[in-house]
Scaffold this motif. Structure first.
Motif, short mmCIF file in Angstrom:
data_model
loop_
_atom_site.label_atom_id
_atom_site.label_comp_id
_atom_site.label_asym_id
_atom_site.label_seq_id
_atom_site.Cartn_x
_atom_site.Cartn_y
_atom_site.Cartn_z
N LEU A 188 0.82 -1.21 0.00
CA LEU A 188 0.00 0.00 0.00
C LEU A 188 0.85 1.26 0.00
CD1 LEU A 188 -2.70 -1.09 2.58
CD2 LEU A 188 -2.82 -1.20 0.10
N SER A 189 1.92 1.28 0.77
CA SER A 189 2.72 2.50 0.89
C SER A 189 3.68 2.68 -0.28
CB SER A 189 3.49 2.51 2.21
OG SER A 189 4.33 1.38 2.28
N ALA A 190 4.13 1.58 -0.90
CA ALA A 190 5.08 1.70 -2.01
C ALA A 190 4.52 1.12 -3.30
CB ALA A 190 6.38 0.99 -1.65
N GLY A 191 3.82 0.01 -3.21
CA GLY A 191 3.38 -0.69 -4.42
C GLY A 191 2.40 0.09 -5.26
N PHE A 192 1.35 0.59 -4.64
CA PHE A 192 0.34 1.33 -5.41
C PHE A 192 0.89 2.63 -6.02
CE2 PHE A 192 -3.21 -0.97 -3.02
CZ PHE A 192 -3.34 -1.90 -4.03
N PRO A 193 1.64 3.45 -5.26
CA PRO A 193 2.20 4.65 -5.90
C PRO A 193 3.14 4.32 -7.06
CG PRO A 193 2.29 4.86 -3.53
CD PRO A 193 1.85 3.47 -3.82
N LEU A 194 3.95 3.27 -6.89
CA LEU A 194 4.85 2.90 -7.99
C LEU A 194 4.07 2.38 -9.19
CD1 LEU A 194 7.72 1.20 -5.96
CD2 LEU A 194 7.82 3.35 -7.19
N ALA A 195 3.04 1.60 -8.94
CA ALA A 195 2.22 1.09 -10.05
C ALA A 195 1.52 2.24 -10.78
CB ALA A 195 1.19 0.09 -9.52
N LEU A 196 1.02 3.21 -10.02
CA LEU A 196 0.37 4.37 -10.63
C LEU A 196 1.36 5.17 -11.47
CD1 LEU A 196 -2.28 6.02 -10.73
CD2 LEU A 196 -1.38 7.34 -8.83
N THR A 197 2.56 5.38 -10.95
CA THR A 197 3.60 6.10 -11.69
C THR A 197 3.98 5.35 -12.97
OG1 THR A 197 4.46 6.95 -9.61
CG2 THR A 197 5.90 7.11 -11.51
N MET A 198 4.12 4.04 -12.86
CA MET A 198 4.47 3.23 -14.02
C MET A 198 3.37 3.30 -15.07
SD MET A 198 5.56 -0.78 -14.17
CE MET A 198 3.91 -1.37 -13.77
N PHE A 199 2.13 3.18 -14.65
CA PHE A 199 1.01 3.25 -15.59
C PHE A 199 0.96 4.61 -16.30
CE2 PHE A 199 -3.44 4.33 -16.44
CZ PHE A 199 -3.75 3.33 -17.34
N ALA A 200 1.13 5.69 -15.53
CA ALA A 200 1.11 7.03 -16.13
C ALA A 200 2.27 7.21 -17.11
CB ALA A 200 1.17 8.09 -15.03
N THR A 201 3.46 6.74 -16.74
CA THR A 201 4.62 6.87 -17.62
C THR A 201 4.42 6.09 -18.91
OG1 THR A 201 6.03 7.08 -15.67
CG2 THR A 201 7.12 6.56 -17.74
N ILE A 202 3.93 4.87 -18.79
CA ILE A 202 3.71 4.06 -20.00
C ILE A 202 2.65 4.70 -20.89
CG2 ILE A 202 2.75 1.85 -20.78
CD1 ILE A 202 4.20 0.55 -18.42
N SER A 203 1.60 5.23 -20.29
CA SER A 203 0.54 5.87 -21.09
C SER A 203 1.07 7.09 -21.83
CB SER A 203 -0.62 6.28 -20.18
OG SER A 203 -1.14 5.18 -19.51
N VAL A 204 1.78 7.95 -21.13
CA VAL A 204 2.30 9.17 -21.76
C VAL A 204 3.33 8.82 -22.84
CG1 VAL A 204 3.68 11.24 -21.32
CG2 VAL A 204 1.80 10.66 -19.80
N ALA A 205 4.20 7.86 -22.55
CA ALA A 205 5.21 7.46 -23.55
C ALA A 205 4.54 6.88 -24.79
CB ALA A 205 6.17 6.46 -22.93
#
Length: 122
Positions: A43-60
């Motif tokens: 919850l403290s690391a996994g979800f924020p990292l997953a959200l960041t990864m999803f946003a980065t992949i989408s924008v790229a």
């Protein structure tokens, strides 16, 4: 008995602090969730990292798609330009082919020649 109890508790009901802590059900699940997060970090690391990864992949993906689209449009315009130049070249060749019969070799007059016109070199 009753007077001693009221004096000992000073008129404060004994479940005030329990009620201040909130609902038992919510408290239970909050503690379970905190324990799960301490053990896994999901919850403290996994979800924020997953959200960041999803946003980065989408924008790229959007950026790369736009770049490929622009490259394709540029390639199409170059191909179209080359085709139109080829058509103009072919039209000019046909025009020149039609004028071949009237063409004749003539000597350029001397006053128009650069190497033979000392009067122009002054």
């Amino acid at each position: 008995g009753r007077l001693a109890q009221n004096a000992a508790m000073l008129g404060v009901r004994h479940d005030v602090f329990r009620r201040a802590m909130g609902n038992d059900f919510l408290r239970y699940w909050w503690r379970r969730t905190k324990r799960f997060d301490q053990r896994t970090g999901l919850l403290s690391a996994g979800f924020p990292l997953a959200l960041t990864m999803f946003a980065t992949i989408s924008v790229a993906t959007v950026i790369l798609d736009r770049q490929f689209e622009l490259r394709d449009l540029r390639q199409r315009s170059l191909s179209q330009r080359e085709a139109s130049l080829q058509e103009e070249h072919e039209a000019l060749r046909q025009f020149l082919k039609g004028t071949e019969d009237e063409y004749e070799m003539k000597k350029i007059p001397d006053n128009y020649r650069i190497d033979a016109a000392p009067a122009l070199k002054r």
